[in-house]
Scaffold this motif. Structure first.
Motif, short mmCIF file in Angstrom:
data_model
loop_
_atom_site.label_atom_id
_atom_site.label_comp_id
_atom_site.label_asym_id
_atom_site.label_seq_id
_atom_site.Cartn_x
_atom_site.Cartn_y
_atom_site.Cartn_z
N ALA A 1 19.47 -25.46 -37.14
CA ALA A 1 18.66 -24.60 -36.10
C ALA A 1 18.94 -23.38 -36.48
N TYR A 2 20.45 -23.66 -36.11
CA TYR A 2 20.65 -22.04 -35.91
C TYR A 2 21.24 -20.85 -37.00
N ILE B 1 24.63 -24.44 -39.25
CA ILE B 1 25.21 -24.05 -37.81
C ILE B 1 23.76 -24.83 -36.56
N GLY B 2 23.78 -25.48 -35.54
CA GLY B 2 23.20 -26.69 -35.29
C GLY B 2 22.86 -27.52 -34.89
N LEU B 3 22.63 -28.56 -34.44
CA LEU B 3 22.16 -29.40 -33.36
C LEU B 3 22.42 -30.73 -33.89
N ARG C 1 23.07 -16.82 -28.94
CA ARG C 1 22.05 -16.66 -30.82
C ARG C 1 23.51 -16.65 -31.36
N LEU C 2 23.44 -17.33 -33.15
CA LEU C 2 23.90 -16.35 -33.28
C LEU C 2 24.14 -15.19 -33.52
N LEU D 1 26.89 -27.59 -33.53
CA LEU D 1 27.62 -28.40 -34.51
C LEU D 1 27.95 -27.24 -35.60
N LEU D 2 28.81 -26.82 -35.88
CA LEU D 2 29.72 -26.25 -37.18
C LEU D 2 29.55 -27.48 -38.08
#
Length: 129
Positions: free
Chosen positions: A67-68, A59-61, A36-37, A105-106
């Motif tokens: 997503a995050y 911040i995601g995919l 969890r971020l 992925l950042l």
């Protein structure tokens, strides 16, 4: 490991020029753990001046880059810092659980239009459980 005692890992990017083309940095948590971020910290080494289209750290995919979380650092004068807990601008801290063994992925978005400038190093803090 439980939610109450997660393994917290800080992922630090190198210095990123905020006016440069997009940069994508893949990260991964400990094998078999969900995440969890928790927070994002932006530190500037060169004064960060916002353009009309501000810099951003997604911040995601793949397919869902936010997503995050989605971090839009405020203007900063070196060497100050901004944290996501303050939610600068339109920043959001994601509540989604990062599935185990997922590549996170950042991805940066360039600071453009007007007179943008700056170099930022990001610390992305994720709790793994």
């Amino acid at each position: 490991m439980s939610y109450s005692q997660p393994q917290q890992i800080t992922y630090t990017t190198g210095a990123i020029t905020t006016t440069a083309a997009a940069v994508t940095i893949p990260i991964r948590g400990p094998k078999g753990k969900q995440g969890r971020l928790r927070d994002v910290i932006a530190r500037c080494t060169t004064t960060h001046v916002l353009g009309s289209t501000p810099t951003e750290l997604k911040i995601g995919l793949s397919g869902t880059l936010t997503a995050y979380g989605d971090f839009l650092p405020a203007a900063m004068t070196a060497p100050t810092a901004t944290t996501l807990s303050d939610l600068p601008g339109a920043s959001v801290l994601g509540t989604a659980i990062i599935p185990a063994d997922t590549v996170v992925l950042l991805t940066t978005v360039a600071n453009t239009t007007g007179s943008p400038a700056g170099v930022i190093t990001y610390d992305v803090i994720i709790d793994w459980f």
